[in-house]
Enzyme design. Structure first.
Site: not given
Length: 420
Positions: A73, A81, A84, A160, A252, A281, A305, A349, A376
């Site tokens: 990129c 940017c 990434c 992108c 996701q 969650y 949730e 989660d 995550c």
């Protein structure tokens, strides 16, 4: 900018650190370096100074790592940017770096020594074209871009490369969006597209002509959107089941991640007919659906949730599974409010902030035989694993997945089993 922040000097780059950095030292000070790889010799330019360390960008490579490649990129590089972190590394090297980070966080925070392998997630050729939800920031002139690293400045872009082709088909970056603060473009596995527009305060957004059909949703704040064109919901397919997801709701972003994570969670949870499971969650109900099908009508699944739109989606998605009940609330108090006193297994989660001490204590008090934790963020995962181990739930197994190629992010699924 101080004189130190203008400084450039040569460094030998050390190991990877959490967040897309590598660690080096200069005159006794720790330097966190971006755009570098372990073992390289680089010229680093300081971008930030704190009392304890420096942050810097590798602006010239003197001795390159064999894992280095040219970033695909044109917007990936120092001062550009910030989306990434690892475009300058091969995909195999990226996964090794992420595995090193997860292992280091487990060791340093939780005292867990474990070898980690980061697995590929199907659906991202060459690590590009995978991101099905991209949020662009809008400049005052209406031009879209992505934020620079640790900055409010916006880097205008024409395309992108990690965005899914169906996101790029909309052509949002090539248009102007007067009055917009941000524009999110979404492409669902059900073949739908949506654009979620967040207006600037007291401004009306002028929506340009798009290159491909898409629903137009207006972000009204607090997770609510209103449809200005088309439907306010999208549909995602995982296996034989379809999930309704509000335009602004969580799903996701990697096209292969939902099925990959569901398979991993069910393999660890090993739900049996008649068992009582919690899905905390629970979002739009992805894991609850798999758990409910496994425990059957003689079992039960209770989902919690906090987002009202996600609760509505989950109830709609699971209406054919009467053994599932989904309630809205913060996990911190919902288990007490709904008088949940036991569970055979628990799936969690949580957001990036993790569970926290209070939720860990409450889950452990339910005395489930196994806990499956989807995370995550390896730092908060490691912290919570340490607390769970203190309650008699040591880490039994862990898998890590490259659900965010080219970035430092990694998805983990951990299994804890109760020690009697």
């Amino acid at each position: 900018m101080s004189d130190v922040e203008k400084a450039s000097f040569e460094l030998t780059v050390g190991p990877v650190a959490h967040g897309g950095w590598c660690v080096a030292r200069h005159e006794g000070r720790v330097v966190f370096v971006r755009h570098a790889l372990p073992g390289e010799r680089v010229v680093a330019q300081v971008t930030e100074e704190t009392s304890r360390f420096l942050r810097a960008d590798a602006v010239r490579v003197i001795e390159a790592s064999p894992d280095r490649v040219a970033p695909p990129c044109p917007y990936a590089g120092p001062g550009l940017c910030g989306g990434c972190d690892w475009q300058h590394a091969t995909l195999e090297a990226q996964r090794r770096l992420k595995a090193d980070v997860v292992a280091e966080q487990l060791r340093r925070i939780a005292g867990i020594e474990r070898e980690v392998v980061v697995e590929e997630v199907p659906g991202a050729k060459d690590g590009l074209g995978w991101r099905t939800r991209v949020q662009f920031a809008a400049r005052p002139d209406g031009r879209l871009g992505l934020r620079r690293h640790r900055s409010h400045e916006i880097q205008p872009i024409d395309a992108c490369l990690i965005a899914h082709p169906e996101v790029e088909a909309v052509g949002a970056e090539t248009q102007e969006w007067p009055g917009a603060r941000s524009v999110e473009v979404i492409a669902s596995s059900g073949g739908e597209r949506a654009v979620v527009v967040t207006p600037r305060p007291r401004r009306r957004v002028v929506v340009p002509e798009l290159d491909a059909p898409a629903a137009i949703l207006l972000d009204e704040g607090r997770g609510r959107t209103s449809a200005r064109r088309g439907s306010g919901t999208l549909h995602e397919r995982v296996g034989d089941r379809e999930f309704r997801v509000a335009g602004s709701g969580f799903w996701q972003v990697h096209p292969g991640a939902a099925e990959t994570l569901l398979d991993a969670v069910l393999a660890y949870a090993a739900p049996e007919p008649g068992e009582w499971a919690l899905d905390l969650y629970c979002g739009a109900g992805l894991f609850a659906a798999g758990l409910a099908e496994a425990v059957g009508p003689e079992g039960a699944v209770f989902g919690v949730e906090s987002e009202s739109a996600a609760v509505r989606d989950a109830r709609a998605n699971l209406r054919d599974l009467p053994q599932v009940r989904v309630e809205r609330g913060r996990v911190e108090d919902a288990l007490d409010r709904f008088e949940i006193e036991r569970a055979d297994l628990v799936v969690v989660d949580p957001p990036r902030a993790g569970l926290g001490r209070a939720v860990v204590d409450r889950i452990a008090a339910l005395e489930p035989s196994r806990i499956v934790y989807v995370s995550c963020d390896p730092a908060t995962l490691a912290r919570d694993l340490g607390w769970l181990a203190g309650h008699g739930y040591p880490l039994a197994d862990l898998r890590a997945f490259d659900a965010f190629p080219m970035t430092h992010h990694v998805e983990c699924v951990a299994l804890m089993t109760r020690q009697l």
